[in-house]
Design a protein around this motif. Structure first.
Motif, short mmCIF file in Angstrom:
data_model
loop_
_atom_site.label_atom_id
_atom_site.label_comp_id
_atom_site.label_asym_id
_atom_site.label_seq_id
_atom_site.Cartn_x
_atom_site.Cartn_y
_atom_site.Cartn_z
N ALA A 113 6.89 -10.98 46.61
CA ALA A 113 6.89 -11.82 45.49
C ALA A 113 6.46 -13.15 45.79
O ALA A 113 5.56 -13.74 45.08
CB ALA A 113 8.18 -11.72 44.74
N SER A 114 7.10 -13.79 46.77
CA SER A 114 6.34 -15.13 47.00
C SER A 114 5.15 -15.16 47.68
O SER A 114 4.45 -16.29 47.16
CB SER A 114 7.52 -15.75 47.97
N VAL A 115 4.95 -14.21 48.30
CA VAL A 115 3.22 -13.99 48.98
C VAL A 115 2.63 -13.98 47.95
O VAL A 115 1.35 -14.76 47.78
CB VAL A 115 3.26 -12.97 49.83
N GLU A 116 2.72 -13.12 46.78
CA GLU A 116 1.75 -13.01 45.63
C GLU A 116 1.61 -14.51 44.85
O GLU A 116 0.47 -14.62 44.69
CB GLU A 116 2.42 -11.90 44.78
N LYS A 117 2.64 -15.05 44.99
CA LYS A 117 2.64 -16.43 44.21
C LYS A 117 1.63 -17.33 45.10
O LYS A 117 0.96 -18.09 44.57
CB LYS A 117 4.04 -17.03 44.13
N ASP A 118 1.78 -17.30 46.35
CA ASP A 118 1.27 -18.27 47.32
C ASP A 118 -0.32 -18.02 47.39
O ASP A 118 -1.17 -18.98 47.20
CB ASP A 118 1.66 -18.06 48.53
N ILE A 119 -0.68 -16.49 47.31
CA ILE A 119 -2.12 -16.14 47.33
C ILE A 119 -2.88 -16.45 45.99
O ILE A 119 -4.06 -16.66 45.84
CB ILE A 119 -2.35 -14.84 47.90
N ALA A 120 -2.09 -16.62 45.10
CA ALA A 120 -2.48 -16.87 43.69
C ALA A 120 -3.16 -18.11 43.52
O ALA A 120 -4.23 -18.35 42.75
CB ALA A 120 -1.87 -16.56 42.55
N THR A 121 -2.83 -18.83 44.37
CA THR A 121 -3.30 -20.50 44.28
C THR A 121 -4.28 -20.59 45.21
O THR A 121 -4.88 -21.86 45.23
CB THR A 121 -2.04 -21.49 44.50
N LEU A 122 -4.68 -19.83 46.11
CA LEU A 122 -5.55 -20.26 47.25
C LEU A 122 -7.11 -20.39 46.69
O LEU A 122 -7.25 -19.51 45.94
CB LEU A 122 -5.75 -19.23 48.40
N LYS A 123 -7.72 -21.32 47.37
CA LYS A 123 -9.05 -21.60 46.70
C LYS A 123 -9.75 -21.29 48.03
O LYS A 123 -9.55 -21.30 49.21
CB LYS A 123 -9.31 -22.99 46.41
N PRO A 124 -11.35 -20.85 47.77
CA PRO A 124 -12.19 -20.48 48.81
C PRO A 124 -12.22 -21.66 50.12
O PRO A 124 -12.54 -22.74 49.29
CB PRO A 124 -13.35 -20.26 48.25
N GLY A 125 -12.25 -21.11 51.10
CA GLY A 125 -12.24 -22.32 52.13
C GLY A 125 -11.58 -21.65 53.75
O GLY A 125 -11.09 -20.59 53.33
N GLU A 126 -11.67 -22.34 54.54
CA GLU A 126 -11.34 -21.97 55.66
C GLU A 126 -9.85 -21.93 55.89
O GLU A 126 -9.00 -21.05 56.51
CB GLU A 126 -11.66 -22.99 57.03
N GLU A 127 -9.10 -22.77 55.37
CA GLU A 127 -7.65 -22.83 55.40
C GLU A 127 -7.19 -21.62 54.65
O GLU A 127 -6.02 -20.89 55.14
CB GLU A 127 -6.98 -24.05 54.72
N ALA A 128 -7.72 -21.23 53.57
CA ALA A 128 -7.20 -20.17 52.58
C ALA A 128 -7.61 -18.77 53.33
O ALA A 128 -6.66 -18.13 53.51
CB ALA A 128 -7.73 -19.97 51.33
N ILE A 129 -8.64 -18.80 54.13
CA ILE A 129 -8.91 -17.65 54.78
C ILE A 129 -8.00 -17.51 56.11
O ILE A 129 -7.37 -16.53 56.39
CB ILE A 129 -10.29 -17.67 55.54
N ARG A 130 -7.67 -18.51 56.87
CA ARG A 130 -6.76 -18.36 57.89
C ARG A 130 -5.44 -18.05 57.24
O ARG A 130 -4.60 -17.44 58.07
CB ARG A 130 -6.65 -19.86 58.71
N LYS A 131 -5.10 -18.49 55.96
CA LYS A 131 -3.78 -18.41 55.49
C LYS A 131 -3.52 -16.71 55.23
O LYS A 131 -2.39 -16.10 55.40
CB LYS A 131 -3.58 -18.97 53.92
N ILE A 132 -4.64 -16.03 54.71
CA ILE A 132 -4.60 -15.01 54.26
C ILE A 132 -4.49 -14.13 55.71
O ILE A 132 -3.71 -13.11 55.66
CB ILE A 132 -5.96 -14.22 53.71
N HIS A 133 -5.13 -14.36 56.90
CA HIS A 133 -4.92 -13.80 57.92
C HIS A 133 -3.69 -13.78 58.53
O HIS A 133 -3.07 -12.96 59.22
CB HIS A 133 -6.16 -13.97 58.88
N ASP A 134 -2.99 -15.10 58.46
CA ASP A 134 -1.76 -15.25 58.85
C ASP A 134 -0.69 -14.57 58.14
O ASP A 134 0.32 -13.99 58.62
CB ASP A 134 -1.17 -16.66 58.87
N LEU A 135 -0.73 -14.26 56.91
CA LEU A 135 -0.10 -13.64 55.96
C LEU A 135 -0.07 -12.06 56.48
O LEU A 135 0.77 -11.16 56.15
CB LEU A 135 -0.36 -13.79 54.55
N TRP A 136 -1.27 -11.72 56.61
CA TRP A 136 -1.51 -10.21 57.17
C TRP A 136 -0.76 -9.87 58.26
O TRP A 136 -0.16 -8.92 58.40
CB TRP A 136 -3.13 -9.97 57.38
N GLN A 137 -0.82 -10.60 59.32
CA GLN A 137 -0.14 -10.59 60.54
C GLN A 137 1.33 -10.69 60.39
O GLN A 137 2.24 -9.77 60.68
CB GLN A 137 -0.31 -11.69 61.71
N GLU A 138 1.84 -11.48 59.36
CA GLU A 138 3.46 -11.52 59.12
C GLU A 138 3.65 -10.16 58.45
O GLU A 138 5.00 -9.83 58.77
CB GLU A 138 3.67 -12.69 58.26
#
Length: 192
Positions: A113-138
């Motif tokens: 649930a917290s991940v869903e809230k976090d990814i809802a606020t991500l905007k296109p960019g390098e940091e957001a893509i890195r964040k998605i990949h980090d969340l995938w690994q987690e």
């Protein structure tokens, strides 16, 4: 209710209350299912969250309530499955194992649930893509703390957001490119 926990809301009601005929019918349900209750009762440690999908008494273990286990505790001696003393021990151990596994799964559901809230606020960019990949690994690191359905649910959310980020309008030229594009297929013939 939505998300991976929605299936838990569909758990059937507790059995019992039908007298000897109901108890006799319920005795026939006891051998069914794929949860090795005797083995589980002998476990020294905890039970894997993945085992919550095993079934006993016509229900997945995640759907067994305390009332179900109390009913099983009285049903086992009546059906001759276990004597009263052993039934008490098995019921107590089963209650503890299921409760602990449900608690571990609930921690994962809270994280999802917290991940869903976090990814809802991500905007296109390098940091957001890195964040998605980090969340995938987690997510992969937490794989055994959730049911396969929970994992599939989160994987779909992360994949959809990743695709949205890769195709979204960038504020500046991005240096990351989609690493999942293998390029055009090699069209060599078999005779070569």
């Amino acid at each position: 209710m939505s998300g991976p926990a929605a299936v838990q809301a569909q758990a059937p009601a507790a059995p019992g209350g039908g007298g000897a005929a109901a108890a006799n019918a319920d005795c026939k349900k006891l051998p069914g299912g794929n949860a090795p209750v005797q083995r589980m009762a002998r476990l020294q440690g905890g039970m894997s969250v993945r085992n919550l999908e095993l079934t006993y008494f016509g229900k997945p273990l995640y759907a067994l309530s305390d009332a179900d286990i109390a009913y099983l505790n009285t049903l086992w001696p009546e059906c001759g499955t276990y004597d009263a003393t052993v039934a008490d021990e098995i019921a107590s151990k089963l209650r503890t194992l299921i409760s602990d596994a449900k608690g571990a799964r609930q921690d994962s559901l809270d994280w999802i649930a917290s991940v869903e809230k976090d990814i809802a606020t991500l905007k296109p960019g390098e940091e957001a893509i890195r964040k998605i990949h980090d969340l995938w690994q987690e997510m992969l690191n937490r794989e055994f703390e959730m049911l396969p359905g929970d994992l599939q649910y989160l994987a779909k959310k992360l994949s959809d957001k990743r695709e949205e980020l890769y195709t979204g309008q960038q504020q500046r030229q991005r240096t990351l490119v989609n690493p999942f594009d293998p390029g055009a297929p090699d069209t060599r013939s078999i005779k070569e």
